[in-house]
Write an enzyme that holds these catalytic residues in place. Sequence first.
Site, short mmCIF file in Angstrom:
data_model
loop_
_atom_site.label_atom_id
_atom_site.label_comp_id
_atom_site.label_asym_id
_atom_site.label_seq_id
_atom_site.Cartn_x
_atom_site.Cartn_y
_atom_site.Cartn_z
N GLU A 36 0.86 -1.19 0.00
CA GLU A 36 0.00 0.00 0.00
C GLU A 36 0.89 1.23 0.00
O GLU A 36 2.08 1.14 0.32
CB GLU A 36 -0.88 -0.01 1.26
N ALA A 54 2.37 1.32 3.28
CA ALA A 54 2.80 0.02 3.81
C ALA A 54 3.57 -0.73 2.73
O ALA A 54 3.00 -1.51 1.99
CB ALA A 54 1.60 -0.80 4.29
N ARG A 56 11.68 -16.26 -1.87
CA ARG A 56 12.71 -15.30 -2.31
C ARG A 56 13.74 -15.86 -3.27
O ARG A 56 14.20 -15.14 -4.17
CB ARG A 56 13.37 -14.65 -1.09
N ARG A 97 35.20 -7.14 -30.47
CA ARG A 97 35.50 -5.71 -30.63
C ARG A 97 37.01 -5.49 -30.56
O ARG A 97 37.66 -5.91 -29.59
CB ARG A 97 34.80 -4.92 -29.52
N GLU A 109 9.73 -7.77 -3.56
CA GLU A 109 9.82 -8.96 -2.68
C GLU A 109 10.80 -8.70 -1.52
O GLU A 109 11.53 -9.59 -1.12
CB GLU A 109 10.26 -10.19 -3.49
N SER A 149 16.83 -4.79 -0.60
CA SER A 149 18.10 -5.33 -0.09
C SER A 149 18.28 -5.01 1.39
O SER A 149 18.81 -5.83 2.16
CB SER A 149 19.29 -4.76 -0.88
C1 LIG Z 1 7.68 -3.11 -10.40
C2 LIG Z 1 7.14 -3.47 -9.07
C3 LIG Z 1 6.28 -4.55 -8.93
C4 LIG Z 1 5.73 -4.87 -7.70
N1 LIG Z 1 4.82 -5.88 -7.59
C5 LIG Z 1 4.13 -6.05 -6.43
C6 LIG Z 1 3.01 -6.94 -6.35
O1 LIG Z 1 2.67 -7.62 -7.32
N2 LIG Z 1 2.31 -7.00 -5.19
C7 LIG Z 1 2.65 -6.27 -4.10
O2 LIG Z 1 1.99 -6.37 -3.08
N3 LIG Z 1 3.73 -5.43 -4.12
C8 LIG Z 1 4.46 -5.29 -5.27
N4 LIG Z 1 5.52 -4.41 -5.32
C9 LIG Z 1 5.85 -3.62 -4.13
C10 LIG Z 1 7.22 -3.90 -3.55
O3 LIG Z 1 7.25 -5.13 -2.88
C11 LIG Z 1 7.59 -2.70 -2.66
O4 LIG Z 1 7.91 -1.62 -3.52
C12 LIG Z 1 8.74 -2.98 -1.72
O5 LIG Z 1 8.35 -3.88 -0.74
C13 LIG Z 1 9.29 -1.70 -1.06
O6 LIG Z 1 8.27 -0.94 -0.51
P1 LIG Z 1 8.23 0.65 -0.81
O7 LIG Z 1 8.31 0.80 -2.29
O8 LIG Z 1 7.05 1.23 -0.13
O9 LIG Z 1 9.56 1.23 -0.19
P2 LIG Z 1 9.79 1.69 1.33
O10 LIG Z 1 9.40 0.59 2.26
O11 LIG Z 1 9.20 3.03 1.54
O12 LIG Z 1 11.38 1.81 1.35
C14 LIG Z 1 12.08 2.96 0.88
C15 LIG Z 1 13.56 2.77 1.21
O13 LIG Z 1 13.73 2.71 2.65
C16 LIG Z 1 14.40 1.51 3.01
N5 LIG Z 1 13.91 1.02 4.30
C17 LIG Z 1 12.61 0.87 4.70
N6 LIG Z 1 12.56 0.35 5.94
C18 LIG Z 1 13.85 0.14 6.32
C19 LIG Z 1 14.46 -0.39 7.49
N7 LIG Z 1 13.74 -0.82 8.54
N8 LIG Z 1 15.82 -0.45 7.54
C20 LIG Z 1 16.56 -0.01 6.49
N9 LIG Z 1 16.05 0.48 5.35
C21 LIG Z 1 14.72 0.56 5.28
C22 LIG Z 1 14.09 0.54 1.88
O14 LIG Z 1 15.04 -0.52 1.81
C23 LIG Z 1 14.14 1.46 0.67
O15 LIG Z 1 15.47 1.63 0.25
C24 LIG Z 1 6.11 -4.11 -6.56
C25 LIG Z 1 6.99 -3.03 -6.69
C26 LIG Z 1 7.50 -2.70 -7.92
C27 LIG Z 1 8.42 -1.49 -8.03
#
Ligand SMILES: Cc1cc2nc3c(=O)[nH]c(=O)nc-3n(C[C@H](O)[C@H](O)[C@H](O)COP(=O)(O)OP(=O)(O)OC[C@H]3O[C@@H](n4cnc5c(N)ncnc54)[C@H](O)[C@@H]3O)c2cc1C
Length: 408
Positions: free
Chosen positions: A131, A134, A267, A292, A388, A391
């Site tokens: 979300e 989330a 994973r 090349r 998923e 890193s």
């Molecule tokens: C192309 C694509 C396809 C996807 N497909 C799906 C899907 O099919 N279904 C679904 O449900 N989701 C899906 N996702 C969502 C994906 O799993 C999330 O984007 C991911 O879990 C990260 O969440 P966020 O983008 O809100 O980043 P955030 O959680 O906001 O993180 C932002 C940054 O902060 C860092 N961070 C956050 N918390 C911590 C911590 N405690 N310690 C250190 N660093 C931290 C993160 O590592 C990241 O670098 C998809 C995303 C993309 C981009």
Amino acid sequence: MTEFALDLNDDQKAVKEWIHGFAADVMRPAAAEWDEREETPWPIIQEAAKIGLYSLDFYAQQFFDPTGLGIPMTMEELFWGDAGIGLSIVGTGLAAVGVMANGTEEQIGTWIPQMYGDADDVKVAGFCSSEPDAGSDVASMRTRAVYDEAKDEWVLNGTKTWVTNGGIANVHVVVAVVDPELGSKGHASFIVPPRTPGLSQGQKFLKHGIRASHTAEVVLDDVRVPGSCLLGGKEKLDERLARARERAASGGERVKNAAMATFEASRPAVGAMAVGTARAAYEVALDYARTREQFGRPIIDNQGVAFQLADMRTRIDAARLLVWRASWMATTGKSFEAAEGSMSKLYASEVAKSVTAQAIQILGGNGYTREYPVERMHRDAAIYTIFEGTSEIQRLVISRTVSGMPIR
Ligand SMILES: Cc1cc2nc3c(=O)[nH]c(=O)nc-3n(C[C@H](O)[C@H](O)[C@H](O)COP(=O)(O)OP(=O)(O)OC[C@H]3O[C@@H](n4cnc5c(N)ncnc54)[C@H](O)[C@@H]3O)c2cc1C
């Protein structure tokens, strides 16, 4: 128990060759076009369905391969072909696994076939967990599911984001909060059947890479689904919630988080996708470096280039070994004492990002253009360290597992 083996058996070799043929002959030639179009490659999914490569049967067969190597082998070959098209083909699997993990036999039999459709009318499915507020912090999910006892229906409200196949899916699997007091223990998964009123696609995201894979918001506005759409059924949910409430009331001795075990098992599949993309870029770079010529000799004659290729290959092989180990552990029921599933995803995704960048460097100016595939592969590779579990989240899980600290 199946011993860990590095040799594919004859059946696996034949399947690998078959997937490789599809990846080389159908996916590769179409990859640049669908990347530019930034649309779901329906004709390619259909081609895959026609030969049985996009079907429940095929994935179930690989999933239940007792050596554990069926899924990583499949993912590596498909994503060697192309990551965007690859995700369009395997994205449905994420929703299917959600149903297989939590659904009853009847739910599995009813909904998974509708996720794939058939060769004449292919369908896709979406798994909706993330979300806007989330992402990594799944426990802060807000989408609510409220039970309407009089009608035996669940009412879903909220906004999901980043959903692969969101809005274009025939079947959506939605994770929602049923008890806000219980954090992630108060979540449950629901099937939203085809054409259910109230479910709509929000914005479609324009992305950096894997552009052939559709990613969008899914808006749930008073979506009503029958009681039978709660995965696992109401009785099982009530029992699980009662146990969680008891533990919370008694100060809560910690139990192993089942969701965490599922992530550890799923994973490595993402790690295998990353290995596929990395291998593809490495092969292009190796070929280019051999042919090349500069300063009167192939550029691979320079140690500065040759050693980069040596490192690329070494790291790809190391990544594959971690992926295969974790997949074998998941299949044979070994416990992930050091978060080996997360390790494999972390390492392989970082390798894919750096190997694809090195490939651009080895191709020089050509590497930077769309005439050659490595710039696309580099854009594609950036997703592996994000979805998923990023890193950073993998490192958090590994460090907390090895140190015995609780994982929330
Ligand atoms: C192309 C694509 C396809 C996807 N497909 C799906 C899907 O099919 N279904 C679904 O449900 N989701 C899906 N996702 C969502 C994906 O799993 C999330 O984007 C991911 O879990 C990260 O969440 P966020 O983008 O809100 O980043 P955030 O959680 O906001 O993180 C932002 C940054 O902060 C860092 N961070 C956050 N918390 C911590 C911590 N405690 N310690 C250190 N660093 C931290 C993160 O590592 C990241 O670098 C998809 C995303 C993309 C981009």
